[in-house]
Design an enzyme around this catalytic site. Structure first.
Site, mmCIF file in Angstrom:
data_model
loop_
_atom_site.group_PDB
_atom_site.id
_atom_site.type_symbol
_atom_site.label_atom_id
_atom_site.label_comp_id
_atom_site.label_asym_id
_atom_site.label_seq_id
_atom_site.Cartn_x
_atom_site.Cartn_y
_atom_site.Cartn_z
ATOM 1 N N THR A 31 0.843 -1.207 0.000
ATOM 2 C CA THR A 31 0.000 0.000 0.000
ATOM 3 C C THR A 31 0.874 1.253 0.000
ATOM 4 O OG1 THR A 31 -1.614 -1.220 1.274
ATOM 5 C CG2 THR A 31 -1.887 1.153 1.257
ATOM 6 N N CYS A 59 -6.241 -12.061 4.961
ATOM 7 C CA CYS A 59 -7.481 -12.238 5.724
ATOM 8 C C CYS A 59 -8.413 -13.252 5.051
ATOM 9 C CB CYS A 59 -8.193 -10.901 5.883
ATOM 10 S SG CYS A 59 -7.096 -9.620 6.510
ATOM 11 N N THR A 289 10.914 5.772 12.814
ATOM 12 C CA THR A 289 11.600 5.012 13.869
ATOM 13 C C THR A 289 12.647 5.909 14.535
ATOM 14 O OG1 THR A 289 13.403 4.220 12.494
ATOM 15 C CG2 THR A 289 11.367 2.913 12.462
ATOM 16 N N PRO A 292 16.206 8.677 11.600
ATOM 17 C CA PRO A 292 15.404 9.689 10.893
ATOM 18 C C PRO A 292 14.980 9.293 9.477
ATOM 19 C CG PRO A 292 17.666 10.454 11.286
ATOM 20 C CD PRO A 292 17.523 9.167 12.026
ATOM 21 N N LYS A 451 -35.679 3.136 17.425
ATOM 22 C CA LYS A 451 -34.640 3.328 18.444
ATOM 23 C C LYS A 451 -33.600 2.261 18.160
ATOM 24 C CE LYS A 451 -36.982 4.622 22.531
ATOM 25 N NZ LYS A 451 -37.601 3.997 23.692
HETATM 26 C C1 FAD Z 1 -4.891 -15.879 8.215
HETATM 27 C C2 FAD Z 1 -4.967 -14.437 8.575
HETATM 28 C C3 FAD Z 1 -6.205 -13.827 8.632
HETATM 29 C C4 FAD Z 1 -6.293 -12.484 8.982
HETATM 30 N N1 FAD Z 1 -7.516 -11.901 9.027
HETATM 31 C C5 FAD Z 1 -7.624 -10.595 9.361
HETATM 32 C C6 FAD Z 1 -8.871 -9.954 9.368
HETATM 33 O O1 FAD Z 1 -9.903 -10.568 9.080
HETATM 34 N N2 FAD Z 1 -8.928 -8.650 9.718
HETATM 35 C C7 FAD Z 1 -7.803 -7.936 10.022
HETATM 36 O O2 FAD Z 1 -7.911 -6.747 10.312
HETATM 37 N N3 FAD Z 1 -6.596 -8.519 10.010
HETATM 38 C C8 FAD Z 1 -6.472 -9.815 9.678
HETATM 39 N N4 FAD Z 1 -5.236 -10.403 9.645
HETATM 40 C C9 FAD Z 1 -4.059 -9.616 10.034
HETATM 41 C C10 FAD Z 1 -3.549 -8.774 8.875
HETATM 42 O O3 FAD Z 1 -3.381 -9.595 7.770
HETATM 43 C C11 FAD Z 1 -2.252 -8.134 9.273
HETATM 44 O O4 FAD Z 1 -2.495 -7.286 10.356
HETATM 45 C C12 FAD Z 1 -1.646 -7.316 8.169
HETATM 46 O O5 FAD Z 1 -1.402 -8.118 7.060
HETATM 47 C C13 FAD Z 1 -0.332 -6.684 8.634
HETATM 48 O O6 FAD Z 1 0.303 -6.063 7.564
HETATM 49 P P1 FAD Z 1 1.900 -5.966 7.544
HETATM 50 O O7 FAD Z 1 2.257 -5.252 6.283
HETATM 51 O O8 FAD Z 1 2.412 -5.424 8.805
HETATM 52 O O9 FAD Z 1 2.396 -7.456 7.478
HETATM 53 P P2 FAD Z 1 2.122 -8.546 6.378
HETATM 54 O O10 FAD Z 1 0.915 -8.259 5.624
HETATM 55 O O11 FAD Z 1 2.237 -9.854 7.041
HETATM 56 O O12 FAD Z 1 3.345 -8.402 5.391
HETATM 57 C C14 FAD Z 1 4.674 -8.581 5.840
HETATM 58 C C15 FAD Z 1 5.492 -9.143 4.693
HETATM 59 O O13 FAD Z 1 6.839 -8.854 4.954
HETATM 60 C C16 FAD Z 1 7.628 -9.905 4.432
HETATM 61 N N5 FAD Z 1 8.953 -9.837 5.060
HETATM 62 C C17 FAD Z 1 9.228 -9.987 6.379
HETATM 63 N N6 FAD Z 1 10.551 -9.835 6.588
HETATM 64 C C18 FAD Z 1 11.122 -9.580 5.396
HETATM 65 C C19 FAD Z 1 12.434 -9.344 4.980
HETATM 66 N N7 FAD Z 1 13.434 -9.321 5.848
HETATM 67 N N8 FAD Z 1 12.662 -9.153 3.678
HETATM 68 C C20 FAD Z 1 11.638 -9.175 2.785
HETATM 69 N N9 FAD Z 1 10.368 -9.390 3.124
HETATM 70 C C21 FAD Z 1 10.105 -9.588 4.414
HETATM 71 C C22 FAD Z 1 6.827 -11.125 4.815
HETATM 72 O O14 FAD Z 1 7.161 -12.217 3.980
HETATM 73 C C23 FAD Z 1 5.403 -10.663 4.598
HETATM 74 O O15 FAD Z 1 4.922 -11.053 3.337
HETATM 75 C C24 FAD Z 1 -5.109 -11.744 9.277
HETATM 76 C C25 FAD Z 1 -3.866 -12.363 9.203
HETATM 77 C C26 FAD Z 1 -3.792 -13.698 8.845
HETATM 78 C C27 FAD Z 1 -2.447 -14.343 8.770
#
Ligand code: FAD
Length: 840
Positions: A31, A59, A289, A292, A451
């Site tokens: 995103t 999700c 973080t 900077p 209501k």
């Molecule tokens: C099965 C499941 C169902 C879910 N359902 C819901 C829901 O219904 N509603 C809701 O609000 N949330 C839900 N969540 C949670 C939601 O998906 C996460 O909160 C969200 O995806 C977090 O986004 P993120 O970008 O932090 O991490 P992620 O979307 O997990 O993305 C992180 C990515 O970083 C990559 N990565 C990590 N380290 C490295 C590295 N060193 N180098 C390169 N790549 C790396 C990983 O491979 C991963 O693909 C669900 C999660 C799961 C697993």
């Protein structure tokens, strides 16, 4: 000259190509990358993703495993190729960033071919997500134990399910992913056991709300092991044995570990980036973080909770996406946009049920020492008169000082999502319980009530906050000692007969004013009704008549029953609870009727709450010949239990109950014999009942002797004290109660307690009874009072006849604490389960 210099500087500035690196290519990372491109066409953007896929719908993964989402491609919202083409973003999948060098502003990447290279950056974004916890339990690395986080995990689990070898699965952890998997594996044909170490599933909601999910999961056939810790795993042939710390074990085909996640912080830590108290990456309001030029978003960060102000890890997709947009702006435009924090608004589908929460639960406020009040109500999803209104339970949690909303939880079937979102917005904008009553909502009968439940939640909370209603919560009532308060059930006698709280007397709301003389002014009064409204109205009447210590059970008997019904471990028998009628009814078939469903009359009682469905059942069954069946569809979740109790006390047959999509189908057949005939027949039950009508010392003694003997055989024994028999269970020292003239006369003329009882023969102005007591003592025979205490200790149920009490002006407080007040329906129910019924 100066003008020229300035122009050339500006030109140089615009020519600088900024280079943005992003680690993690799913919710937050993808995103943010897209937003940066929209803000800056000439920027160089590289997205590193260690897995094979970017921007997939994590999700949706459980639903693909269960077959609800049929096509795998639908999970892949964006492909690396699509990202490149549309957004001109350099997407590098199967590329793990293995280190960051903040001083040189470079990262080192492990390429798909195993080689390593460095890439420089101007601004770096960390969105590495979180990883499922895999505790170091013996046998955890056995084949067949999976976690679910990404598409790769999904493919493995899906292939296993598709192989047809998963007849049974164990899910360790009752969080929302665990329960989504429980539903989807059930959908895929497996029998599922959920093992949870806490006393409840769904940590973001409070126990009483989770209890609704517990009973729904059980209805759906999920075997629920609460307060159960897994100790180890072992392979037995092609099966897995999951052993619990309490010595039990389950043999299964597959295990899904769903016990939580931890932020991926290893990269940040090794780069010297600061972590917070909760061990997430620490960021400021601009999501920057401690370095900077490095920003972070998503599951990996911690951020202060807007309500408590304390650091918090929030593993949700919505906040990750919102943060991504904000952080892109800040990385490109400078720190311009602040992140306001997330209050944890979440929602999950648990089979037919929707479970949603926002803000802080009461249990968290309690543990943090923050004072709060709560209101619980049980409205319908829309107007009850429009078809398919379904029940929901709403709990709002608010400040006792200014009514500021802290949190809310909603469990129901329909319309839960829009209500929780509304309340979440009120909480986020610092609103109070008053704000809930000011919301303007769209209304038409298929969607809501004039209501809306959200407004009603506000009104109930206002009443509590303003002191118009003194609340008592289910937990407090459970812990109150009997005898210290007067418990009044203000429902109708019919509802009362379907099961009441122990020790309660029935004074229906509509007769409250006439029956005021029966209500003591000396004891605190606890009122309850079905869901809390009639209790509130009754409390108003009492308050206005000068009663000062009157409390109303919040959420009524519905919340109390829901919260106190024990969740039995799958093979256990139900634990003893408040009373029999409160035991959960599981889908069951009682083959005590030979009638076929083809005779069934169908009644729609949806949208009606108790006693509506029971009354409809009664009206309809009265018109049927014996043996015919009736099928009632109701949305009141207490209806199956009430219907069973009602059938037990009326001689009709409860055949089955089943639930689907928030509707309960109860099948009942008209009894083949009348109630009286039924009571005269030999019952299959083994209990004994005694009706003590007399207050003669000898007859009372005989009753307690027989009752103790029967109790010693381990059978259920009930004594129903009616008319003069009430004198055997009066307290020796009674509190003062207000009585009318007849009540006063009865008090004067009747024995004041068991010590004043007389012999039926040879009483000789009291000398006979004194002699009898003396001889018994001399011969070491227990006294009447000792026999009575022994009966109580042996679990003999004492029921005082409500009608006799009314006639003779006897008040609840005058009777022993262990006595339950009941009507004829209650006695009939016990007699149905007995093979000996004596009238003494
Ligand atoms: C099965 C499941 C169902 C879910 N359902 C819901 C829901 O219904 N509603 C809701 O609000 N949330 C839900 N969540 C949670 C939601 O998906 C996460 O909160 C969200 O995806 C977090 O986004 P993120 O970008 O932090 O991490 P992620 O979307 O997990 O993305 C992180 C990515 O970083 C990559 N990565 C990590 N380290 C490295 C590295 N060193 N180098 C390169 N790549 C790396 C990983 O491979 C991963 O693909 C669900 C999660 C799961 C697993």
């Amino acid at each position: 000259m100066s003008i020229h210099l300035s122009l050339s500087l500006q030109t140089n500035k615009t020519n600088i190509i900024m280079k943005y690196l992003i680690i993690g290519g799913v919710a937050g990372g993808a995103t943010a990358a897209a937003r940066i491109r929209r803000l800056k066409e000439d920027a160089e953007i590289i997205l590193f993703e260690k897995g094979e896929h970017i921007s997939y719908a994590n999700c949706g993964l459980p639903y693909y495993i269960g077959g609800v989402i049929a096509e795998r491609e639908k999970l892949l919202v964006q492909t690396p190729e699509g990202f490149r083409q549309r957004l001109n973003i350099d997407v590098r999948v199967n590329s793990e960033v293995v280190s960051i060098n903040p001083k040189e502003k470079t990262v080192t990447v492990a390429a798909p071919d195993g080689s390593r290279y460095t890439e420089s950056y101007d601004k770096l974004l960390l969105s590495p997500g979180a990883s499922p916890v895999r505790p170091p339990l013996p046998g955890i690395d056995n084949e067949g134990i999976y976690t679910l986080r990404n598409v790769e995990d999904t493919d493995i689990i899906k292939a296993r399910v598709a192989s047809g070898t998963v007849k049974h699965a164990v899910i360790v952890g009752g969080g929302f992913i665990g329960l989504e998997m429980a539903e989807n594996l059930t959908h895929a044909g497996a029998e599922v056991s959920v093992v949870e170490m806490a006393p409840q599933v769904m940590a973001p909601i409070d126990f009483s709300m989770a209890q609704i999910a517990h009973s729904h999961l059980k209805e759906k056939g999920v075997r629920l092991y609460l307060e159960t810790a897994v100790k180890s795993f072992a392979r037995i042939g092609d099966k897995l044995e999951v052993s619990f710390a309490d010595g039990r074990s389950i043999v299964t085909d597959m295990v899904i570990l769903s016990i939580g996640v931890r932020p991926n912080t290893a990269l940040a830590t090794s780069a010297g980036i600061e972590l917070g108290e909760m061990r997430g990456i620490k960021v400021n309001d601009f999501l920057r973080t401690s370095d900077p030029d490095i920003y972070a978003v998503g599951d990996a960060i911690e951020f202060p909770h807007p309500i408590s102000g304390k650091p918090w890890l929030n593993y949700l997709a919505g906040p990750a996406n919102r943060q991504a947009r904000i952080v892109a702006d800040n990385m490109v435009l400078g720190d311009t946009t602040r992140y306001e924090g997330a209050i944890g608004t979440s929602i999950a589908k648990v089979f037919d049920l929707t479970v949603a929460a926002t803000g802080l639960p009461a249990k968290r406020l309690k543990s943090e020492g923050i004072p709060y009040l709560t209101a619980t109500l049980h409205p319908s999803s829309h107007a009850g008169y429009y078809p398919d209104a379904l029940p929901m339970t709403i709990k709002v949690i608010f400040s006792p000082t200014d009514g500021k909303l802290f949190g809310a939880q909603i469990v129901g079937y329909d319309g839960v999502d829009k209500r929780i979102d509304l309340i979440a917005q009120v909480i986020k904008s610092g609103g109070t319980v008053d704000t809930l009553t000011h919301i303007e909502q769209a209304y038409a009968p298929p969607f809501s009530s004039a209501k809306d439940p959200v407004a009603i939640a506000g009104y109930v909370a206002q009443n509590i906050l303003s002191g118009k209603m003194q609340p008592i919560y289910w937990r407090e009532l459970k812990d109150l000692r009997s005898g210290e308060y007067l418990l009044i059930d203000v429902r109708t006698p019919m509802e009362f007969a379907t099961g009441a709280l122990p020790g309660a007397i029935n004074i229906p709301l509509d007769s409250m004013r006439e029956r005021l003389p029966e209500i003591s002014t000396h004891l605190p009064i606890v009122l309850y009704c079905g869901v809390g409204l009639r209790g509130y109205l009754a409390s108003n009447i009492l308050r206005l008549h000068g009663y000062s210590n009157v409390r109303n059970l919040i959420g009524g008997i519905k919340t109390f029953r829901t919260a106190t019904t024990p969740v039995c471990a799958p093979d256990d028998k139900p634990k003893e609870n408040i009373n029999d009628s409160m035991r959960p009814i599981t889908p069951q078939t009682k083959a005590n009727n030979t009638n076929t469903a083809s005779h069934a009359v169908r009644i729609d009682a949806c949208g009606l709450s108790c006693p509506g469905p029971i009354m409809k059942l009664k009206e309809a069954i009265d018109t049927l010949p014996p043996g015919h069946t009736i099928e009632v569809i109701a949305t009141d979740p207490g209806f199956p239990r009430d219907a069973e109790a009602w059938c037990n006390s009326t001689g009709n047959h409860f055949i089955s109950s089943e639930a689907s999509a928030g509707k309960h189908k109860v099948v009942v057949s008209r009894g083949l014999v009348t109630n009286n005939q039924l009571n005269n027949q030999t019952s299959n039950g083994k209990g004994k009942t005694f009706v003590l009508f007399s207050d003669d010392l000898d007859k009372t003694l005989a009753t307690f002797v027989l009752a103790n003997g029967a109790a010693a055989t381990g059978e259920k024994v009930t004594i129903f004290f009616t008319f003069w028999g009430l004198n055997a269970i009066k307290k020796p020292v009674k509190p003062k109660v207000r009585k009318d003239i007849f009540g006063k006369m009865f008090s004067m003329m009747l024995p004041s307690d068991s010590k004043s009882l007389k012999l039926s023969k040879m009483n000789m102005f009291g000398a006979g009874s004194k002699m009898m007591r003396h001889i018994m003592k001399h011969k070491n025979i227990d006294s009447l009072e000792q026999l009575r205490d022994a009966a109580i200790n042996a679990g003999v149920e004492f029921i005082a006849c409500q009608m006799s009490m009314d006639v003779m002006g006897v008040h609840r407080e005058e009777l022993l604490d262990n006595v339950t007040i009941g009507g004829v329906a209650t006695y009939m129910n016990r007699a149905d389960h007995a093979n000996l019924n004596l009238f003494i």
